[in-house]
Design a protein around this motif. Structure first.
Motif, PDB file in Angstrom:
ATOM      1  N   ALA A 124      46.868 -70.057 -65.300  1.00  0.00           N
ATOM      2  CA  ALA A 124      48.099 -70.107 -66.088  1.00  0.00           C
ATOM      3  C   ALA A 124      47.815 -69.693 -67.516  1.00  0.00           C
ATOM      4  O   ALA A 124      48.712 -69.394 -68.275  1.00  0.00           O
ATOM      5  N   ALA A 125      46.551 -69.694 -67.882  1.00  0.00           N
ATOM      6  CA  ALA A 125      46.095 -69.214 -69.181  1.00  0.00           C
ATOM      7  C   ALA A 125      45.274 -67.955 -68.962  1.00  0.00           C
ATOM      8  O   ALA A 125      44.979 -67.585 -67.830  1.00  0.00           O
ATOM      9  N   PRO A 126      44.895 -67.249 -70.033  1.00  0.00           N
ATOM     10  CA  PRO A 126      44.050 -66.083 -69.844  1.00  0.00           C
ATOM     11  C   PRO A 126      42.774 -66.448 -69.097  1.00  0.00           C
ATOM     12  O   PRO A 126      42.264 -67.557 -69.201  1.00  0.00           O
ATOM     13  N   ALA A 127      42.245 -65.495 -68.359  1.00  0.00           N
ATOM     14  CA  ALA A 127      41.052 -65.754 -67.553  1.00  0.00           C
ATOM     15  C   ALA A 127      39.900 -66.203 -68.431  1.00  0.00           C
ATOM     16  O   ALA A 127      39.673 -65.685 -69.510  1.00  0.00           O
ATOM     17  N   ALA A 128      39.206 -67.221 -67.944  1.00  0.00           N
ATOM     18  CA  ALA A 128      38.083 -67.764 -68.699  1.00  0.00           C
ATOM     19  C   ALA A 128      36.790 -67.092 -68.247  1.00  0.00           C
ATOM     20  O   ALA A 128      36.625 -66.714 -67.099  1.00  0.00           O
ATOM     21  N   HIS A 129      35.847 -67.003 -69.174  1.00  0.00           N
ATOM     22  CA  HIS A 129      34.543 -66.423 -68.872  1.00  0.00           C
ATOM     23  C   HIS A 129      33.480 -67.356 -69.418  1.00  0.00           C
ATOM     24  O   HIS A 129      33.013 -67.193 -70.545  1.00  0.00           O
ATOM     25  N   PRO A 130      33.114 -68.389 -68.667  1.00  0.00           N
ATOM     26  CA  PRO A 130      32.132 -69.346 -69.172  1.00  0.00           C
ATOM     27  C   PRO A 130      30.837 -68.647 -69.561  1.00  0.00           C
ATOM     28  O   PRO A 130      30.355 -67.760 -68.872  1.00  0.00           O
ATOM     29  N   SER A 131      30.302 -69.090 -70.687  1.00  0.00           N
ATOM     30  CA  SER A 131      29.048 -68.517 -71.140  1.00  0.00           C
ATOM     31  C   SER A 131      27.974 -69.580 -71.135  1.00  0.00           C
ATOM     32  O   SER A 131      28.244 -70.762 -71.257  1.00  0.00           O
ATOM     33  N   ALA A 132      26.766 -69.151 -71.012  1.00  0.00           N
ATOM     34  CA  ALA A 132      25.654 -70.093 -70.915  1.00  0.00           C
ATOM     35  C   ALA A 132      25.400 -70.751 -72.251  1.00  0.00           C
ATOM     36  O   ALA A 132      25.690 -70.211 -73.304  1.00  0.00           O
TER      37      ALA A 132
ATOM     38  N   GLY B  69      26.272 -65.400 -74.691  1.00  0.00           N
ATOM     39  CA  GLY B  69      25.119 -66.004 -75.332  1.00  0.00           C
ATOM     40  C   GLY B  69      24.575 -65.235 -76.509  1.00  0.00           C
ATOM     41  O   GLY B  69      23.657 -65.711 -77.182  1.00  0.00           O
ATOM     42  N   ALA B  70      25.121 -64.036 -76.812  1.00  0.00           N
ATOM     43  CA  ALA B  70      24.623 -63.270 -77.952  1.00  0.00           C
ATOM     44  C   ALA B  70      24.887 -64.006 -79.255  1.00  0.00           C
ATOM     45  O   ALA B  70      24.037 -64.036 -80.148  1.00  0.00           O
ATOM     46  N   ILE B  71      26.064 -64.600 -79.365  1.00  0.00           N
ATOM     47  CA  ILE B  71      26.400 -65.470 -80.487  1.00  0.00           C
ATOM     48  C   ILE B  71      27.646 -66.246 -80.096  1.00  0.00           C
ATOM     49  O   ILE B  71      28.548 -65.721 -79.435  1.00  0.00           O
ATOM     50  N   GLU B  72      27.722 -67.495 -80.455  1.00  0.00           N
ATOM     51  CA  GLU B  72      28.878 -68.331 -80.184  1.00  0.00           C
ATOM     52  C   GLU B  72      28.798 -69.572 -81.059  1.00  0.00           C
ATOM     53  O   GLU B  72      27.714 -69.938 -81.542  1.00  0.00           O
ATOM     54  N   GLY B  73      29.951 -70.200 -81.284  1.00  0.00           N
ATOM     55  CA  GLY B  73      29.939 -71.365 -82.150  1.00  0.00           C
ATOM     56  C   GLY B  73      31.254 -72.099 -82.147  1.00  0.00           C
ATOM     57  O   GLY B  73      32.222 -71.710 -81.488  1.00  0.00           O
ATOM     58  N   PHE B  74      31.279 -73.199 -82.885  1.00  0.00           N
ATOM     59  CA  PHE B  74      32.498 -73.992 -83.046  1.00  0.00           C
ATOM     60  C   PHE B  74      32.479 -74.656 -84.413  1.00  0.00           C
ATOM     61  O   PHE B  74      31.424 -74.794 -85.053  1.00  0.00           O
ATOM     62  N   ALA B  75      33.650 -75.060 -84.862  1.00  0.00           N
ATOM     63  CA  ALA B  75      33.791 -75.806 -86.110  1.00  0.00           C
ATOM     64  C   ALA B  75      33.856 -77.292 -85.806  1.00  0.00           C
ATOM     65  O   ALA B  75      34.370 -77.696 -84.758  1.00  0.00           O
ATOM     66  N   ASP B  76      33.345 -78.110 -86.722  1.00  0.00           N
ATOM     67  CA  ASP B  76      33.370 -79.546 -86.479  1.00  0.00           C
ATOM     68  C   ASP B  76      34.657 -80.206 -86.959  1.00  0.00           C
ATOM     69  O   ASP B  76      34.775 -81.428 -86.953  1.00  0.00           O
ATOM     70  N   ARG B  77      35.641 -79.393 -87.335  1.00  0.00           N
ATOM     71  CA  ARG B  77      36.985 -79.870 -87.652  1.00  0.00           C
ATOM     72  C   ARG B  77      37.981 -78.930 -86.977  1.00  0.00           C
ATOM     73  O   ARG B  77      37.827 -77.702 -87.039  1.00  0.00           O
ATOM     74  N   VAL B  78      39.009 -79.470 -86.342  1.00  0.00           N
ATOM     75  CA  VAL B  78      40.087 -78.642 -85.804  1.00  0.00           C
ATOM     76  C   VAL B  78      40.916 -78.071 -86.949  1.00  0.00           C
ATOM     77  O   VAL B  78      41.386 -76.936 -86.889  1.00  0.00           O
ATOM     78  N   SER B  79      41.079 -78.871 -88.004  1.00  0.00           N
ATOM     79  CA  SER B  79      41.844 -78.428 -89.163  1.00  0.00           C
ATOM     80  C   SER B  79      41.284 -79.087 -90.405  1.00  0.00           C
ATOM     81  O   SER B  79      40.641 -80.146 -90.337  1.00  0.00           O
ATOM     82  N   VAL B  80      41.533 -78.446 -91.535  1.00  0.00           N
ATOM     83  CA  VAL B  80      41.155 -79.009 -92.834  1.00  0.00           C
ATOM     84  C   VAL B  80      42.291 -78.750 -93.812  1.00  0.00           C
ATOM     85  O   VAL B  80      43.063 -77.799 -93.653  1.00  0.00           O
ATOM     86  N   LEU B  81      42.389 -79.592 -94.837  1.00  0.00           N
ATOM     87  CA  LEU B  81      43.262 -79.295 -95.959  1.00  0.00           C
ATOM     88  C   LEU B  81      42.588 -78.265 -96.852  1.00  0.00           C
ATOM     89  O   LEU B  81      41.347 -78.158 -96.867  1.00  0.00           O
ATOM     90  N   PRO B  82      43.350 -77.465 -97.608  1.00  0.00           N
ATOM     91  CA  PRO B  82      42.714 -76.503 -98.499  1.00  0.00           C
ATOM     92  C   PRO B  82      41.712 -77.201 -99.427  1.00  0.00           C
ATOM     93  O   PRO B  82      42.021 -78.223-100.040  1.00  0.00           O
TER      94      PRO B  82
END
Length: 517
Positions: free
Chosen positions: A15-23, A71-84
């Motif tokens: 129901a969402a775009p196709a996912a491509h799990p990465s290692a 696996g070439a590069i990937e990441g995440f932020a430790d906040r979903v949102s921040v104030l300016p």
């Protein structure tokens, strides 16, 4: 007891775009203590909202066309949102010795669709540890160390994609972030849906839908924001279901505020005085607190536009993760009785319409989710309605493929606000069952208006300008794109002006449409 509505098929991640799990990655770089300097700052006049942003040049090179291998590069932020001005941390894994991170604010920018706000080059890279899975809840946990601290001083409010570029050219990925508004008074609120993005995220092999067996039996019961997104090059569902609406709203020059469903759940007064709240193309997972706060805003005169389908379908709970509060999305679904939180007194994390504590979403939306999957024409039934002004449509006008892949309808077997007006009544056949998708508009005593499109493809169709237009066009043509753009503009302008029901009260027509009150 509410009448039962069954899905035409099992709820599936497609129901969402196709996912491509990465290692996952192994090893962890040290986290620099300093905050990087920015290469671009706020407007010279000090304004940081979308109005001043409209006049600024964009950067057309923001889009990733070649992400490179998994696996070439990937990441995440430790906040979903921040104030300016608030800092956040980036957690990045890459075998490259260094990478560049660029913060692009998404908008219109004369069609460029993004502006480079900040960049840091030559950030030391390193492979992070492989993820592990909590055996009790099948939650994928990374345990990644922070790679970089980022200071958002001077960043305007808005929806952002941080682009990670391995400096050896091996890969590129996005990390989404919202720079949220502290106040929404007098503004139209773009309410991003990261809980839904995370529900469908299969990075590490698990989502709230699938596990290693490819089905519900091994799915996660909890998912965390402490991992990359595995689809659309790390952008989650943003580029398909949200970015086209952001571009349109900013092109119109409306006073906008930005937030997420996580923030609306956490801050009861966040929507105070807002002109309108926008739920975007795929906004399925809500906590009871988020829903209560949106309903309270509606009942105080804030308009609500639901620009998708299957909205507010799953009841969730937010819990902390190792990196902070509200970073775990809990949804046991049919296994709700096994949820320790529910056993301790929390609401069951299952569908809003089912027990225990059934509270069908139709009382807020006017429409209710009716099935999946469908692909059907959108059929106009009330061409004189104000939402169709400037479209030139006639009764019976049909727009192929605009209804899908999930759809909503008005169903008085569930709580349904009145008066409610159905302005498009599109026949669908879902796994052999005949039904309709409805675009509906209702108004409440506070003066607020609520508009619901009844199709998940609405925001996607904003991009449709001809064959191959848009990121996931489904064959939607430029005629449908023209219709959707004009109707959306009409709704956004009317809702930005204040409680729409005071000047545009709904004219109940359910007798004529469905033959029953």
């Amino acid at each position: 007891m509410a009448a039962a509505v069954t899905s035409c098929g099992p709820r599936r991640p497609d129901a969402a775009p196709a996912a491509h799990p990465s290692a996952g990655a192994a090893g962890a770089p040290a986290a620099p203590a300093s905050t990087p300097p920015g290469t671009a700052g706020p407007a010279a006049d000090g304004h940081t909202g979308p109005t001043s942003e409209r006049s600024r040049p964009g950067n057309a090179d923001w889009e990733i066309t070649d992400p490179g291998p998994d696996g070439a590069i990937e990441g995440f932020a430790d906040r979903v949102s921040v104030l300016p001005g608030e800092p956040f941390g980036l957690h990045v894994s890459t075998p490259a010795t260094a990478f560049t991170v660029s913060a692009y604010r998404m908008g219109w920018y004369d069609g460029a669709r993004a502006r480079l706000v900040w960049r840091r080059e030559h950030v030391p890279g390193g492979k992070q540890a492989a993820p592990h899975v909590d055996p009790a809840t099948r939650t994928v946990l990374t345990g990644w160390q922070r790679t970089l601290a980022v200071d958002t001083a001077g960043w305007p409010e808005g929806a952002y994609l941080l682009r990670l570029d391995a400096e050896d050219g091996s890969g590129r990925r996005y990390v989404p972030l919202t720079v949220r508004s502290a106040s929404t008074a007098g503004r139209t609120v773009v309410m991003s849906a990261p809980a839904t993005w995370q529900a469908y995220n299969e990075w590490g092999g698990y989502s709230l839908y699938n596990g290693p067996t490819g089905g519900l039996a091994t799915r996660s019961l909890k998912v965390v924001f402490d991992r990359p997104y595995d689809y659309d090059h790390g952008a989650g569902l943003f580029l398909v279901y949200e970015a086209p609406l952001v571009a349109l709203a900013e092109r119109l020059g409306l006073p906008l505020a930005y937030t997420t469903g996580v923030d609306v759940a956490r801050e009861p007064g966040l929507l105070t005085g807002a002109s309108a709240v926008l739920s975007l193309g795929h906004d399925e997972y809500w906590s009871p607190e988020q829903r209560a706060n949106v309903v309270a805003a509606r009942d105080a005169g804030t308009n609500l536009a639901v620009l998708g389908a299957n909205c507010c379908y799953r009841r969730i709970r937010f819990e902390p993760s190792d990196l902070g509060p509200d970073r775990t999305v809990v949804c046991y679904k049919d296994a709700w009785a096994q949820d320790p939180g529910h056993q301790a007194g929390a609401p069951a994390t299952t569908d809003f319409r089912t027990g225990p504590g059934a509270d069908p979403e139709s009382s807020m939306l006017g429409v209710i989710y009716d099935g999946y999957p469908v692909d059907a024409p959108y059929v106009v039934t009330s061409p004189g309605h104000w939402a169709y002004e400037g479209t030139g449509v006639a009764a019976g006008a049909s727009f192929p493929h605009l209804v899908g892949v999930e759809y909503d309808r008005v169903h008085t077997g569930f709580p349904t606000p009145r008066p409610i007006e159905v302005i498009a009544h599109s026949p669908v056949v879902c796994d052999g069952r005949r039904s309709h998708s409805d675009t509906a508009y209702y108004t409440v005593p506070s003066g607020a208006g609520v508009f619901a499109t009844g199709t998940m493809r609405w925001v996607e169709a904003l991009e449709a300008r001809g064959p191959g237009g848009g990121r996931a066009d489904h064959g939607i043509d430029s005629h449908a794109g023209d219709l959707v753009r004009q109707v959306t503009e009409n709704v956004l302008r009317a809702f930005a002006a204040g409680p729409a029901g005071r000047t545009r009260p709904a004219q109940d027509n359910l007798d004529a449409v469905y033959g029953t009150a």
